[in-house]
Design a protein around this motif. Structure first.
Motif, PDB file in Angstrom:
ATOM      1  N   UNK A  16     -72.805 -12.649 -40.630  1.00 53.28           N
ATOM      2  CA  UNK A  16     -72.104 -13.916 -40.425  1.00 53.28           C
ATOM      3  C   UNK A  16     -73.052 -15.074 -40.735  1.00 53.28           C
ATOM      4  N   UNK A  17     -72.894 -15.667 -41.918  1.00 55.45           N
ATOM      5  CA  UNK A  17     -73.801 -16.739 -42.319  1.00 55.45           C
ATOM      6  C   UNK A  17     -73.547 -18.035 -41.559  1.00 55.45           C
ATOM      7  N   UNK A  18     -72.352 -18.205 -41.006  1.00 54.84           N
ATOM      8  CA  UNK A  18     -72.115 -19.372 -40.147  1.00 54.84           C
ATOM      9  C   UNK A  18     -72.959 -19.275 -38.886  1.00 54.84           C
ATOM     10  N   UNK A  19     -73.061 -18.072 -38.327  1.00 55.42           N
ATOM     11  CA  UNK A  19     -73.909 -17.883 -37.148  1.00 55.42           C
ATOM     12  C   UNK A  19     -75.366 -18.157 -37.493  1.00 55.42           C
ATOM     13  N   UNK A  20     -75.795 -17.707 -38.657  1.00 56.24           N
ATOM     14  CA  UNK A  20     -77.188 -17.946 -39.063  1.00 56.24           C
ATOM     15  C   UNK A  20     -77.456 -19.442 -39.212  1.00 56.24           C
ATOM     16  N   UNK A  21     -76.541 -20.149 -39.872  1.00 52.40           N
ATOM     17  CA  UNK A  21     -76.740 -21.594 -40.021  1.00 52.40           C
ATOM     18  C   UNK A  21     -76.793 -22.289 -38.655  1.00 52.40           C
ATOM     19  N   UNK A  22     -75.923 -21.869 -37.751  1.00 54.29           N
ATOM     20  CA  UNK A  22     -75.922 -22.466 -36.408  1.00 54.29           C
ATOM     21  C   UNK A  22     -77.232 -22.164 -35.684  1.00 54.29           C
ATOM     22  N   UNK A  41     -88.676 -12.150 -44.515  1.00 52.31           N
ATOM     23  CA  UNK A  41     -89.362 -10.928 -44.935  1.00 52.31           C
ATOM     24  C   UNK A  41     -88.497  -9.708 -44.633  1.00 52.31           C
ATOM     25  N   UNK A  42     -88.868  -8.574 -45.239  1.00 49.20           N
ATOM     26  CA  UNK A  42     -88.155  -7.317 -45.048  1.00 49.20           C
ATOM     27  C   UNK A  42     -86.653  -7.496 -45.239  1.00 49.20           C
ATOM     28  N   UNK A  43     -86.303  -8.131 -46.382  1.00 46.62           N
ATOM     29  CA  UNK A  43     -84.905  -8.378 -46.728  1.00 46.62           C
ATOM     30  C   UNK A  43     -84.187  -9.121 -45.600  1.00 46.62           C
ATOM     31  N   UNK A  44     -84.863 -10.171 -45.112  1.00 52.29           N
ATOM     32  CA  UNK A  44     -84.323 -10.982 -44.005  1.00 52.29           C
ATOM     33  C   UNK A  44     -83.989 -10.106 -42.801  1.00 52.29           C
ATOM     34  N   UNK A  45     -84.994  -9.316 -42.400  1.00 51.18           N
ATOM     35  CA  UNK A  45     -84.834  -8.427 -41.240  1.00 51.18           C
ATOM     36  C   UNK A  45     -83.600  -7.537 -41.394  1.00 51.18           C
ATOM     37  N   UNK A  46     -83.371  -7.101 -42.641  1.00 49.93           N
ATOM     38  CA  UNK A  46     -82.252  -6.219 -42.924  1.00 49.93           C
ATOM     39  C   UNK A  46     -80.937  -6.917 -43.207  1.00 49.93           C
ATOM     40  N   UNK A  47     -80.905  -8.236 -43.160  1.00 47.45           N
ATOM     41  CA  UNK A  47     -79.650  -8.969 -43.322  1.00 47.45           C
ATOM     42  C   UNK A  47     -79.364  -9.376 -44.774  1.00 47.45           C
ATOM     43  N   UNK A  48     -80.373  -9.307 -45.638  1.00 46.02           N
ATOM     44  CA  UNK A  48     -80.203  -9.727 -47.032  1.00 46.02           C
ATOM     45  C   UNK A  48     -80.948 -11.019 -47.300  1.00 46.02           C
ATOM     46  N   UNK A  49     -82.075 -10.943 -48.011  1.00 40.35           N
ATOM     47  CA  UNK A  49     -82.983 -12.081 -48.114  1.00 40.35           C
ATOM     48  C   UNK A  49     -82.362 -13.290 -48.793  1.00 40.35           C
ATOM     49  N   UNK A 248     -78.989 -20.406 -26.941  1.00 39.36           N
ATOM     50  CA  UNK A 248     -77.983 -20.969 -27.828  1.00 39.36           C
ATOM     51  C   UNK A 248     -77.917 -20.280 -29.172  1.00 39.36           C
ATOM     52  N   UNK A 249     -78.309 -19.015 -29.223  1.00 41.18           N
ATOM     53  CA  UNK A 249     -78.325 -18.256 -30.468  1.00 41.18           C
ATOM     54  C   UNK A 249     -77.212 -17.217 -30.472  1.00 41.18           C
ATOM     55  N   UNK A 250     -76.788 -16.844 -31.673  1.00 43.92           N
ATOM     56  CA  UNK A 250     -75.726 -15.852 -31.822  1.00 43.92           C
ATOM     57  C   UNK A 250     -76.177 -14.764 -32.804  1.00 43.92           C
ATOM     58  N   UNK A 251     -76.082 -13.494 -32.403  1.00 49.18           N
ATOM     59  CA  UNK A 251     -76.426 -12.414 -33.336  1.00 49.18           C
ATOM     60  C   UNK A 251     -75.613 -12.504 -34.619  1.00 49.18           C
ATOM     61  N   UNK A 252     -76.281 -12.271 -35.736  1.00 51.37           N
ATOM     62  CA  UNK A 252     -75.701 -12.470 -37.058  1.00 51.37           C
ATOM     63  C   UNK A 252     -75.097 -11.192 -37.624  1.00 51.37           C
ATOM     64  N   UNK A 253     -75.646 -10.046 -37.284  1.00 52.18           N
ATOM     65  CA  UNK A 253     -75.191  -8.785 -37.883  1.00 52.18           C
ATOM     66  C   UNK A 253     -74.292  -7.994 -36.939  1.00 52.18           C
ATOM     67  N   UNK A 372     -80.216   0.857 -47.141  1.00 52.21           N
ATOM     68  CA  UNK A 372     -79.579   0.236 -48.300  1.00 52.21           C
ATOM     69  C   UNK A 372     -78.233   0.853 -48.652  1.00 52.21           C
ATOM     70  N   UNK A 373     -77.941   2.054 -48.170  1.00 46.03           N
ATOM     71  CA  UNK A 373     -76.624   2.601 -48.494  1.00 46.03           C
ATOM     72  C   UNK A 373     -75.529   2.073 -47.565  1.00 46.03           C
ATOM     73  N   UNK A 374     -75.907   1.243 -46.612  1.00 51.11           N
ATOM     74  CA  UNK A 374     -74.923   0.504 -45.814  1.00 51.11           C
ATOM     75  C   UNK A 374     -74.731  -0.857 -46.479  1.00 51.11           C
ATOM     76  N   UNK A 375     -73.588  -1.117 -47.091  1.00 52.94           N
ATOM     77  CA  UNK A 375     -73.412  -2.399 -47.783  1.00 52.94           C
ATOM     78  C   UNK A 375     -73.374  -3.565 -46.802  1.00 52.94           C
ATOM     79  N   UNK A 376     -73.969  -4.684 -47.231  1.00 53.72           N
ATOM     80  CA  UNK A 376     -73.873  -5.921 -46.459  1.00 53.72           C
ATOM     81  C   UNK A 376     -72.632  -6.673 -46.923  1.00 53.72           C
ATOM     82  N   UNK A 377     -71.817  -7.054 -45.988  1.00 52.30           N
ATOM     83  CA  UNK A 377     -70.614  -7.832 -46.280  1.00 52.30           C
ATOM     84  C   UNK A 377     -70.804  -9.199 -45.635  1.00 52.30           C
TER      85      UNK A 377
END
Length: 387
Positions: A16-22, A41-49, A248-253, A372-377
Motif C-alpha cells: 500500500x503506497x498510500x500507507x508508505x507516503x503517510x 536497501x534489500x529491495x525496500x525491505x522486501x516491498x520493492x525498491x 502514527x505508522x501503518x504497516x505497508x505490506x 521473489x516468486x511472491x509477486x508484489x501488487x
C-alpha cells in the motif's frame, strides 16, 4: 472472499503506497526539521525498491539510502534524481560509476580514500563522501583512535579536488532499547568525532546517526538528517518501543495466499513432515500454498498465525518449502478462499510482529525475507489515491 484479478491466485504481497507516503509524512513531522532519508536497501525491505522510493520522494523524503552500490545505481537507472547514499563498499567496488551517477558514498578506512582518488581522477569529478565513525556499534566505521588519520587523508584528497566530504555519520547499536546506556555514550562519542573533524577544517553538510528508533524517540540524535528504514514500512523498530499505531505508522505490506485444498480427515491423522502435529479429532485441513521458499519462516512451524475466512488459525505441523497446513476445525471454506498471513491488523489478521514473535525473530526479517516468486501488487500507486 477471493483475490482480485490483479493478484496471483497462489499468493501475493500487497504493498500500500498510500500507507508508505503517510508514514514518510509522519516521520518527517517527527524529525524536528532534520532532512529525512528513506532507506530502500534489500529491495525496500522486501516491498520493492523503485516503487517505494518513488512514493517516499513524493511524500517529501529528501534522501534515499541503500546498502550496496548496485542498489543505488538501480535507483538512478530508474530515474530517481534526489540525493542517494550507499554505504556498504568493498575493495574494487564501482566507485567511478557511483561518482558519475552522483551517488554519495561512505568511507570508513584509508583504503577507500585511495580507491576514491583513482576513481575521481578517472571520472573527472570529485566524489561526495560521508566519513563513518564507529562510535560503539563495532561494525563498519572508523575507530576513534584511527579517526585523526582518516580525517587528515580525507582533507588531503579534498584539497586535491578529488573528494568533497559532505557528511559525517555513525549508527546506533541499541537505539531500539529505550534507556540503554550505550545510546548516550555513542551520542557523546559522535559529537566528539564530529567536533574533531570540524576543528581540522571539514565542513560537513549533514551529520547523521539516527536510525528509525532514534528518529522516533531520541530528539537529541536527529542532527541534520535521519535515516529511517523499517519505520517507513510501518513497522515498529521493537515491541518494547511500542506498536506502529503508537507512532502514527501503518504497516505497508499484506501477505496473502489462496487456499489450495480443503479436506476432511479423521482424528489421529499426522500433518506434514515429521508428524509434529496430529489431529485431536475429526476435522478439516486447509492447504496454504506458500512455504519457506517464499520466505515464510520454518521456525514458525506450529506457531505461525493466519486469518482464514475471517477466523484466526495456527500453522499445523511443519512449514514445508512450498506449503503449510492449517487445522480448520471442521469449517469448510472453499478452495480459493483468501488466507492472510500478515497485514496492518485492521481485519483481525496477524501482523509481521506476530509472525516475528512466532518465529523468534524480528519483524524486519519477516517482511524482508518474502521471496521473489511472491509477486508484489501495488495499490494506491498515484499520490492522489488516499495519500
Amino acid at each position: 472472499m477471493r483475490f482480485s484479478e490483479t493478484a496471483s491466485l497462489r499468493a501475493c504481497a500487497e504493498v500500500d503506497l498510500a500507507a508508505l507516503r503517510a508514514n514518510v509524512r509522519t516521520l518527517r513531522a517527527r524529525a524536528s526539521g532534520a532532512a529525512l532519508m528513506a532507506v530502500v536497501k534489500s529491495d525496500a525491505y522486501g516491498h520493492g525498491a523503485v516503487p517505494c522510493a518513488r512514493a517516499a520522494v513524493e511524500a517529501g523524503a529528501e534522501w534515499l539510502g541503500t546498502a550496496t552500490p548496485e542498489e543505488a545505481l538501480a535507483l538512478r537507472a530508474a530515474g530517481l534524481d534526489c540525493r542517494v547514499m550507499c554505504w556498504l563498499w568493498t575493495p574494487g567496488g564501482p566507485w567511478r560509476r557511483a561518482i558519475e551517477a552522483d551517488v554519495d558514498v561512505s568511507v570508513s578506512g584509508l583504503w577507500a580514500v585511495g580507491e576514491l582518488r583513482e576513481a575521481a581522477a578517472a571520472a573527472g569529478a570529485p566524489a561526495r563522501v560521508h566519513l563513518k565513525a564507529d562510535t560503539g556499534l563495532g561494525r563498519g566505521g572508523c575507530q576513534p583512535g584511527d579517526w585523526p588519520e582518516l580525517v587528515a587523508e580525507a582533507l588531503r584528497a579534498q584539497a586535491d579536488g578529488l573528494i568533497t566530504v559532505v557528511g559525517v555519520w555513525s549508527h546506533f547499536a541499541c537505539a531500539d532499547e529505550p534507556g540503554h546506556p550505550s545510546i548516550q555514550a555513542q551520542l557523546a562519542r559522535f559529537r566528539e568525532m564530529v567536533a574533531y573533524a570540524e576543528e581540522q577544517g571539514l565542513r560537513p553538510e549533514v551529520r547523521h546517526i539516527a536510525n528509525s528508533p532514534a528518529a522516533l524517540a531520541l530528539p537529541e540524535a536527529r542532527f541534520d538528517l535521519v535515516r529511517t528504514g523499517v519505520a517507513v514500512y510501518g513497522i515498529s523498530p521493537s515491541p518494547e518501543m511500542g506498536t506502529p499505531a503508537d507512532f502514527g505508522l501503518r504497516p505497508v505490506m499484506t501477505l496473502k495466499a489462496s487456499l489450495a485444498l480443503v479436506k476432511k480427515v479423521p482424528g489421529g491423522h499426522g500433518v506434514s513432515y515429521g508428524h509434529l502435529y496430529t489431529t485431536p479429532g475429526a476435522t478439516t485441513l486447509g492447504l496454504v500454498p506458500v512455504g519457506y521458499a517464499d520466505g515464510v519462516p520454518r521456525h514458525a512451524s506450529g506457531t505461525g498465525p493466519v486469518l482464514v475466512d475471517g477466523k484466526l488459525r495456527t500453522v499445523a505441523g511443519r512449514i514445508a518449502m512450498d506449503q503449510f497446513v492449517v487445522d480448520l476445525g471442521g469449517d469448510e471454506p472453499p478452495p480459493g478462499t483468501e488466507v492472510i498471513l500478515f497485514g496492518p491488523g485492521d481485519r483481525g489478521e496477524p501482523t509481521a510482529e506476530d509472525w516475528a514473535q512466532a518465529a523468534g525473530t524480528i519483524a524486519y526479517e519477516i517482511v524482508t525475507r518474502i521471496g521473489t516468486r511472491v509477486p508484489r501488487v501495488y495499490v494506491n500507486v498515484n499520490p492522489e489515491q488516499n495519500g
